[in-house]
Motif scaffolding. Structure first.
Motif, PDB file in Angstrom:
ATOM      1  N   SER A 268       0.838  -1.201   0.000  1.00  0.00           N
ATOM      2  CA  SER A 268       0.000   0.000   0.000  1.00  0.00           C
ATOM      3  C   SER A 268       0.874   1.252   0.000  1.00  0.00           C
ATOM      4  O   SER A 268       0.536   2.246  -0.627  1.00  0.00           O
ATOM      5  CB  SER A 268      -0.917  -0.012   1.214  1.00  0.00           C
ATOM      6  N   HIS A 269       2.014   1.175   0.708  1.00  0.00           N
ATOM      7  CA  HIS A 269       2.921   2.322   0.721  1.00  0.00           C
ATOM      8  C   HIS A 269       3.374   2.666  -0.676  1.00  0.00           C
ATOM      9  O   HIS A 269       3.476   3.830  -1.041  1.00  0.00           O
ATOM     10  CB  HIS A 269       4.150   2.019   1.578  1.00  0.00           C
ATOM     11  N   PHE A 270       3.668   1.624  -1.455  1.00  0.00           N
ATOM     12  CA  PHE A 270       4.206   1.864  -2.787  1.00  0.00           C
ATOM     13  C   PHE A 270       3.223   2.657  -3.637  1.00  0.00           C
ATOM     14  O   PHE A 270       3.561   3.727  -4.159  1.00  0.00           O
ATOM     15  CB  PHE A 270       4.561   0.542  -3.465  1.00  0.00           C
ATOM     16  N   VAL A 271       1.982   2.140  -3.736  1.00  0.00           N
ATOM     17  CA  VAL A 271       1.008   2.816  -4.604  1.00  0.00           C
ATOM     18  C   VAL A 271       0.630   4.182  -4.027  1.00  0.00           C
ATOM     19  O   VAL A 271       0.595   5.189  -4.742  1.00  0.00           O
ATOM     20  CB  VAL A 271      -0.232   1.931  -4.798  1.00  0.00           C
ATOM     21  N   ASN A 272       0.384   4.220  -2.707  1.00  0.00           N
ATOM     22  CA  ASN A 272      -0.032   5.496  -2.114  1.00  0.00           C
ATOM     23  C   ASN A 272       1.043   6.560  -2.210  1.00  0.00           C
ATOM     24  O   ASN A 272       0.747   7.733  -2.447  1.00  0.00           O
ATOM     25  CB  ASN A 272      -0.414   5.288  -0.649  1.00  0.00           C
ATOM     26  N   THR A 285      10.608   2.417  -1.438  1.00  0.00           N
ATOM     27  CA  THR A 285       9.937   1.139  -1.693  1.00  0.00           C
ATOM     28  C   THR A 285      10.495   0.475  -2.944  1.00  0.00           C
ATOM     29  O   THR A 285      10.743  -0.734  -2.954  1.00  0.00           O
ATOM     30  CB  THR A 285       8.413   1.332  -1.866  1.00  0.00           C
ATOM     31  N   ILE A 286      10.709   1.246  -3.991  1.00  0.00           N
ATOM     32  CA  ILE A 286      11.133   0.629  -5.234  1.00  0.00           C
ATOM     33  C   ILE A 286      12.565   0.086  -5.114  1.00  0.00           C
ATOM     34  O   ILE A 286      12.873  -0.997  -5.625  1.00  0.00           O
ATOM     35  CB  ILE A 286      10.970   1.606  -6.422  1.00  0.00           C
ATOM     36  N   VAL A 287      13.425   0.799  -4.389  1.00  0.00           N
ATOM     37  CA  VAL A 287      14.784   0.278  -4.191  1.00  0.00           C
ATOM     38  C   VAL A 287      14.741  -0.984  -3.351  1.00  0.00           C
ATOM     39  O   VAL A 287      15.434  -1.966  -3.627  1.00  0.00           O
ATOM     40  CB  VAL A 287      15.681   1.355  -3.532  1.00  0.00           C
ATOM     41  N   LEU A 288      13.887  -0.973  -2.327  1.00  0.00           N
ATOM     42  CA  LEU A 288      13.788  -2.155  -1.471  1.00  0.00           C
ATOM     43  C   LEU A 288      13.308  -3.359  -2.276  1.00  0.00           C
ATOM     44  O   LEU A 288      13.893  -4.456  -2.205  1.00  0.00           O
ATOM     45  CB  LEU A 288      12.822  -1.860  -0.326  1.00  0.00           C
ATOM     46  N   TYR A 289      12.244  -3.170  -3.050  1.00  0.00           N
ATOM     47  CA  TYR A 289      11.732  -4.261  -3.876  1.00  0.00           C
ATOM     48  C   TYR A 289      12.802  -4.766  -4.843  1.00  0.00           C
ATOM     49  O   TYR A 289      13.050  -5.966  -4.959  1.00  0.00           O
ATOM     50  CB  TYR A 289      10.515  -3.782  -4.684  1.00  0.00           C
ATOM     51  N   SER A 290      13.439  -3.827  -5.537  1.00  0.00           N
ATOM     52  CA  SER A 290      14.435  -4.237  -6.526  1.00  0.00           C
ATOM     53  C   SER A 290      15.624  -4.914  -5.857  1.00  0.00           C
ATOM     54  O   SER A 290      16.170  -5.889  -6.371  1.00  0.00           O
ATOM     55  CB  SER A 290      14.933  -3.050  -7.327  1.00  0.00           C
TER      56      SER A 290
ATOM     57  N   LEU B 306       7.859  -0.095 -12.379  1.00  0.00           N
ATOM     58  CA  LEU B 306       7.976   1.147 -13.138  1.00  0.00           C
ATOM     59  C   LEU B 306       6.669   1.447 -13.864  1.00  0.00           C
ATOM     60  O   LEU B 306       6.260   2.603 -13.970  1.00  0.00           O
ATOM     61  CB  LEU B 306       9.127   1.040 -14.130  1.00  0.00           C
ATOM     62  N   VAL B 307       6.024   0.391 -14.364  1.00  0.00           N
ATOM     63  CA  VAL B 307       4.749   0.600 -15.056  1.00  0.00           C
ATOM     64  C   VAL B 307       3.714   1.153 -14.082  1.00  0.00           C
ATOM     65  O   VAL B 307       2.982   2.093 -14.398  1.00  0.00           O
ATOM     66  CB  VAL B 307       4.248  -0.724 -15.682  1.00  0.00           C
ATOM     67  N   ILE B 308       3.684   0.583 -12.876  1.00  0.00           N
ATOM     68  CA  ILE B 308       2.748   1.086 -11.859  1.00  0.00           C
ATOM     69  C   ILE B 308       3.012   2.571 -11.610  1.00  0.00           C
ATOM     70  O   ILE B 308       2.094   3.403 -11.605  1.00  0.00           O
ATOM     71  CB  ILE B 308       2.894   0.297 -10.542  1.00  0.00           C
ATOM     72  N   LEU B 309       4.287   2.874 -11.446  1.00  0.00           N
ATOM     73  CA  LEU B 309       4.680   4.262 -11.207  1.00  0.00           C
ATOM     74  C   LEU B 309       4.179   5.160 -12.334  1.00  0.00           C
ATOM     75  O   LEU B 309       3.572   6.204 -12.111  1.00  0.00           O
ATOM     76  CB  LEU B 309       6.208   4.318 -11.134  1.00  0.00           C
ATOM     77  N   LEU B 310       4.435   4.697 -13.552  1.00  0.00           N
ATOM     78  CA  LEU B 310       4.040   5.451 -14.742  1.00  0.00           C
ATOM     79  C   LEU B 310       2.535   5.696 -14.760  1.00  0.00           C
ATOM     80  O   LEU B 310       2.063   6.798 -15.041  1.00  0.00           O
ATOM     81  CB  LEU B 310       4.458   4.649 -15.970  1.00  0.00           C
ATOM     82  N   MET B 311       1.768   4.630 -14.439  1.00  0.00           N
ATOM     83  CA  MET B 311       0.318   4.749 -14.507  1.00  0.00           C
ATOM     84  C   MET B 311      -0.207   5.662 -13.402  1.00  0.00           C
ATOM     85  O   MET B 311      -1.183   6.381 -13.600  1.00  0.00           O
ATOM     86  CB  MET B 311      -0.363   3.382 -14.411  1.00  0.00           C
ATOM     87  N   VAL B 312       0.426   5.617 -12.234  1.00  0.00           N
ATOM     88  CA  VAL B 312       0.001   6.512 -11.153  1.00  0.00           C
ATOM     89  C   VAL B 312       0.212   7.955 -11.572  1.00  0.00           C
ATOM     90  O   VAL B 312      -0.658   8.808 -11.422  1.00  0.00           O
ATOM     91  CB  VAL B 312       0.797   6.226  -9.863  1.00  0.00           C
ATOM     92  N   ILE B 313       1.405   8.184 -12.134  1.00  0.00           N
ATOM     93  CA  ILE B 313       1.781   9.541 -12.506  1.00  0.00           C
ATOM     94  C   ILE B 313       0.835  10.101 -13.556  1.00  0.00           C
ATOM     95  O   ILE B 313       0.460  11.262 -13.515  1.00  0.00           O
ATOM     96  CB  ILE B 313       3.201   9.512 -13.074  1.00  0.00           C
ATOM     97  N   PHE B 314       0.487   9.257 -14.526  1.00  0.00           N
ATOM     98  CA  PHE B 314      -0.361   9.745 -15.606  1.00  0.00           C
ATOM     99  C   PHE B 314      -1.820   9.381 -15.392  1.00  0.00           C
ATOM    100  O   PHE B 314      -2.566   9.136 -16.329  1.00  0.00           O
ATOM    101  CB  PHE B 314       0.147   9.242 -16.955  1.00  0.00           C
ATOM    102  N   GLN B 315      -2.192   9.328 -14.121  1.00  0.00           N
ATOM    103  CA  GLN B 315      -3.558   9.035 -13.713  1.00  0.00           C
ATOM    104  C   GLN B 315      -4.603   9.888 -14.407  1.00  0.00           C
ATOM    105  O   GLN B 315      -5.663   9.417 -14.763  1.00  0.00           O
ATOM    106  CB  GLN B 315      -3.651   9.296 -12.213  1.00  0.00           C
ATOM    107  N   ASP B 316      -4.298  11.167 -14.586  1.00  0.00           N
ATOM    108  CA  ASP B 316      -5.354  12.103 -14.961  1.00  0.00           C
ATOM    109  C   ASP B 316      -5.464  12.359 -16.454  1.00  0.00           C
ATOM    110  O   ASP B 316      -6.222  13.217 -16.877  1.00  0.00           O
ATOM    111  CB  ASP B 316      -5.137  13.436 -14.236  1.00  0.00           C
ATOM    112  N   LEU B 402      -5.935  -2.171  -9.472  1.00  0.00           N
ATOM    113  CA  LEU B 402      -5.393  -1.160  -8.563  1.00  0.00           C
ATOM    114  C   LEU B 402      -5.957   0.226  -8.872  1.00  0.00           C
ATOM    115  O   LEU B 402      -5.615   1.190  -8.207  1.00  0.00           O
ATOM    116  CB  LEU B 402      -3.869  -1.118  -8.690  1.00  0.00           C
ATOM    117  N   GLY B 403      -6.796   0.300  -9.909  1.00  0.00           N
ATOM    118  CA  GLY B 403      -7.354   1.595 -10.279  1.00  0.00           C
ATOM    119  C   GLY B 403      -6.418   2.383 -11.172  1.00  0.00           C
ATOM    120  O   GLY B 403      -6.571   3.582 -11.332  1.00  0.00           O
ATOM    121  N   LEU B 404      -5.429   1.706 -11.761  1.00  0.00           N
ATOM    122  CA  LEU B 404      -4.432   2.418 -12.557  1.00  0.00           C
ATOM    123  C   LEU B 404      -4.586   2.157 -14.042  1.00  0.00           C
ATOM    124  O   LEU B 404      -3.850   2.696 -14.853  1.00  0.00           O
ATOM    125  CB  LEU B 404      -3.019   1.986 -12.132  1.00  0.00           C
TER     126      LEU B 404
END
Lengths: 316, 463
Positions: A268-272, A285-290, B306-316, B402-404
């Motif tokens: 949840s931390h990662f997405v939030n 979080t991303i460094v920890l996961y990787s 990274l994809v998750i990150l990308l999708m969060v960032i470009f949410q809107d 995840l809503g992304l």
């Protein structure tokens, strides 16, 4: 061997650098900042806050500062959303939970997958084989976010054996721990159990065609002894090499599973944190996961040599 | 195994069965005589079956793979025909809402907003309860309630008793019972007592219908001239989602998005992977080494993060641009393996004797690539592609969950499951239908991929 490990460590660090760089710049390209959602604050306060987090410096300076503190000190700095906590503290809280869930899911995958694959291979083209392999195919095809709610409906609501949500650590006692952890690890591990079963079966079938197995048979060894002493070791190599990707998949999968079962892990931390533009926490979080992933892949590759003397990294 | 007794000493795995020499005349049942006997025409000796004919025959024998192919085809056809299906079959569009307190269960009815059938057998005067020459929303709504009531009133006595009630579809409030609703205590239920259980056209939706059909400035009522019939309720075969949108129609919309993402993202990753791998394989040497090292390093990256990150960032960003982002982002995940496979293929094929033979015969380079290299390299690539599609679809579902991923008004199976996940305890169908659609399609694709691998590339089977 030593040189190989060294080489791998170097490339692992390279991977981490790429990850940090990529995430850093993806985050910064994105519209919005960590303090956008706050009620409009006086200009001076905003400037003070930005100075505190180095946000007033040019981007490349921020990047270098961030990189230096992560790589040299292992310090991700303070969280921008939870002002009283450092990112390291937040990660230290979530990691044990996520790790426990991950390890237990791996155990589930092996505990179900290995015997199923073994039986399927030993009873090739018999009903046990077909059942196990069809089951594995179904297991692969059911997404964990569908399986999770179904498991909750069946085993937490219809039959109130397990908790529907929440998390008890092992220190709370074995029974409370199992009550909260069995269903999520089943939901997370079952798809991988299916892959493990398929790989075990394939590996066993491959091995039992080898000459040395025929020799062992010709010597009149009992079948079980042949399997245990001779076949299993070789048959497990594809399974071991799959553990790296499996673990990676479980890490990502845990994000969803932690959400469904309301588990206070890293997911949840990662997405939030990405939603909140909490830059340091995203990187943490991303460094920890990787990092986990990189280390595990290395361990898997070393385990390879132990299992299969033919694989040697001397000249790699 | 049915064919095991025929040749007992051999291993009875049908996939391993080596086809004997086959002549083109061998279309029907196997002739008793040896097909390669000297009596055959010389042509039949020379002409073999091609790689693809062979593979096709093996694939068709694999029932699971054929079933899988048919299921995938069916899903694809349904996805393509979303608009006609929505117009003529389900009669609901994927984004029209039929608001109720709670999602409507399977078998419940609503009056479609766009594709409603009009029943002109109901005269204007009967709907116009107060006789003022204008229909308002209240009158329309009440008329439809009465119609619903009559449908279930088998003995037409104006009362629904305990025997007639079971025919009534359970609505959001569950299946009504006489005890619950019988306010006047006569042991049966009247229209008034059943009230909301019969409400297929709430007044707000009746208002919408009136606005649609009103031609004059007065949009709150329908005059006798504007009235052309009473809209008929249609059934939500799979229920509705929490916003009252028809689940079946949305599932088909979901099929369109999920399959599209699955196939296009796979295409993207194959485009990059083939280009990269083929270049590395053709050039060889130091460039090859460098390019593949790059792939090795990227292999260690947890791409999905990274994809998750990308999708969060470009949410809107707008929904359709988001779809393109999904294609690219998910395509970028899969190309590494493709490039490895293609490079391996190119390197091993380059050295093959038949390539050398063709070159010795003076065949041009393009012809060698088109006629010899590509057809031979295609097998493993097709197999891997078929097995990549379900992976990509799963990744998309995961992101949407995840809503992304895709956003309203679009829907994918993942986003539908996400909508249902919160409330699956009370309304299990919300997650069961999209979950089932996704699982069945993935299963079909996996079976098809497995079958294709056994048919095209039997040696590649590692699991």
């Amino acid at each position: 061997m030593f040189r190989y490990i060294l080489k791998r460590l170097v490339s692992s660090v390279l991977v981490l650098v790429i990850i940090v760089t990529a995430s850093f710049f993806i985050m910064r390209v994105a519209p919005g900042g960590p303090f956008d959602t706050e009620r409009s604050m006086p200009e001076e306060v905003l400037q003070n806050i930005q100075a505190k987090y180095n946000l007033d410096k040019p981007l490349w300076q921020q990047y270098l500062l961030q990189m230096k503190s992560i790589m040299l000190e292992g310090d991700f700095g303070p969280s921008m959303k939870y002002p009283n906590k450092s990112v390291n503290d937040i990660l230290a809280e979530g990691l044990p939970v996520s790790m426990t869930l991950g390890v237990q899911s791996l155990v589930v995958a092996l505990l179900i997958g290995l015997p199923a694959g073994l039986i399927a291979a030993l009873k090739q083209n018999q009903w046990a084989d077909y059942t196990a392999m069809t089951g594995a195919m179904v297991g692969i095809s059911i997404p964990n976010f569908v399986l999770g709610p179904i498991l909750i409906a069946l085993f937490a609501i219809e039959l109130p054996w397990f908790a529907a949500a929440g998390w008890n650590s092992l220190s709370a006692g074995l029974v409370p721990y199992l009550q909260t952890s069995v269903l999520p690890s089943l939901a997370l591990g079952s798809a991988y159990a299916a892959y493990v079963a398929r790989l075990t079966r394939g590996g066993m079938l491959e091995i039992t065609r080898q000459d040395y197995i025929q020799t062992a048979r010709a010597k009149g060894l009992r079948e079980w002894l042949i399997v245990r002493r001779h076949a299993l070791r070789g048959a497990l190599i594809p399974v071991v090499s799959y553990l790296g990707p499996a673990f990676a998949g479980m890490l990502t999968g845990s994000i969803v599973i932690e959400q469904i079962f309301n588990i206070p892990g890293l997911g949840s931390h990662f997405v939030n944190s990405a939603f909140n533009r909490d830059y340091p926490l995203v990187l943490g979080t991303i460094v920890l996961y990787s990092g986990l992933l990189v280390v595990l892949n290395l361990v898997v590759d070393i385990a390879y040599t132990v299992l299969d003397p033919r694989v040697s990294y001397e000249d790699a | 195994m049915g064919d095991a007794p025929r040749i007992p000493p051999l291993q009875s795995d049908p996939a391993d069965e080596v086809p004997g020499p086959v002549s083109p005349s061998l279309k029907g049942p196997v002739p008793a005589s040896d097909p390669s006997a000297p009596t055959g025409s010389p042509e039949s000796l020379v002409k073999g079956t091609s790689l693809w004919q062979d593979a096709m025959r093996r694939l068709v024998r694999n029932k699971a793979a054929v079933t899988g192919a048919m299921v995938v085809l069916l899903m694809a056809v349904a996805a393509l025909l979303l608009e006609p299906i929505s117009r003529y079959v389900t009669r609901f569009t994927y984004d029209e809402m039929h608001l109720a307190v709670e999602p409507k269960p399977m078998g419940a009815q609503s009056v479609p907003q766009v594709y409603a059938r009009l029943d002109d057998s109901v005269p204007f005067a009967r709907v116009d309860a107060d006789g003022n020459g204008a229909l308002d929303a209240v009158e329309l709504s009440a008329m439809l309630q009465q119609q619903q009531f009559r449908r279930y009133d088998a003995n037409a006595n104006g009362r629904l008793d305990a025997n007639e009630l079971p025919a009534l579809p359970a609505n959001a409030m569950g299946r009504p019972t006489v005890e619950q609703l019988d306010t006047d205590g006569d042991g049966a239920l009247s229209v008034g007592e059943l009230g909301p259980h019969l409400n297929v056209l709430p007044e707000s939706e009746a208002q919408f219908f009136i606005r649609q059909h009103a031609e004059t400035a007065d949009e709150s009522t329908l005059s006798r001239a504007e009235y052309s019939g009473l809209p008929q309720p249609e059934t939500h075969w799979l229920g509705t989602d929490p916003l009252g949108r028809d689940m079946l129609t949305r599932l088909i919309m979901g099929a369109r998005v999920s399959l599209m993402v699955g196939f296009i993202a796979t295409l993207v990753s194959f485009f990059i992977g083939i280009l990269w791998g083929a270049t590395a394989g053709f050039l060889g040497g130091r460039i090859d080494n460098l390019m593949m090292r790059f792939v090795d390093v990227l292999y260690g990256l947890p791409f999905l993060f990274l994809v998750i990150l990308l999708m969060v960032i470009f949410q809107d960003i707008p929904a359709n641009q988001k779809l393109y982002l999904l294609f690219l982002a998910l395509g970028a995940v899969g190309w590494l393996t493709v490039s490895r496979i293609v490079r391996g293929q190119v390197i091993s094929l380059k050295e093959n004797e038949y390539v050398e033979a063709a070159r010795a015969l003076g065949v041009s380079k393009t012809t060698i690539i088109l006629r010899h290299l590509i057809p031979n390299a295609l097998g493993p690539i097709i197999v891997y592609a078929t097995l990549t599609v379900p992976g990509v679809m799963l990744a998309e579902a995961f992101l949407s969950f995840l809503g992304l991923g895709v956003q309203a008004p679009y829907a994918s199976w993942g986003s539908l499951a996400a909508d249902g996940a919160d409330a699956f305890r009370e309304y299990p169908w919300l997650i069961i239908w999209p979950g089932l659609a996704l699982a069945v399609t993935l299963l079909a694709l996996n079976f098809l991929g497995d079958g294709l691998r056994d048919a095209l590339d039997p040696q590649a089977r590692t699991d």
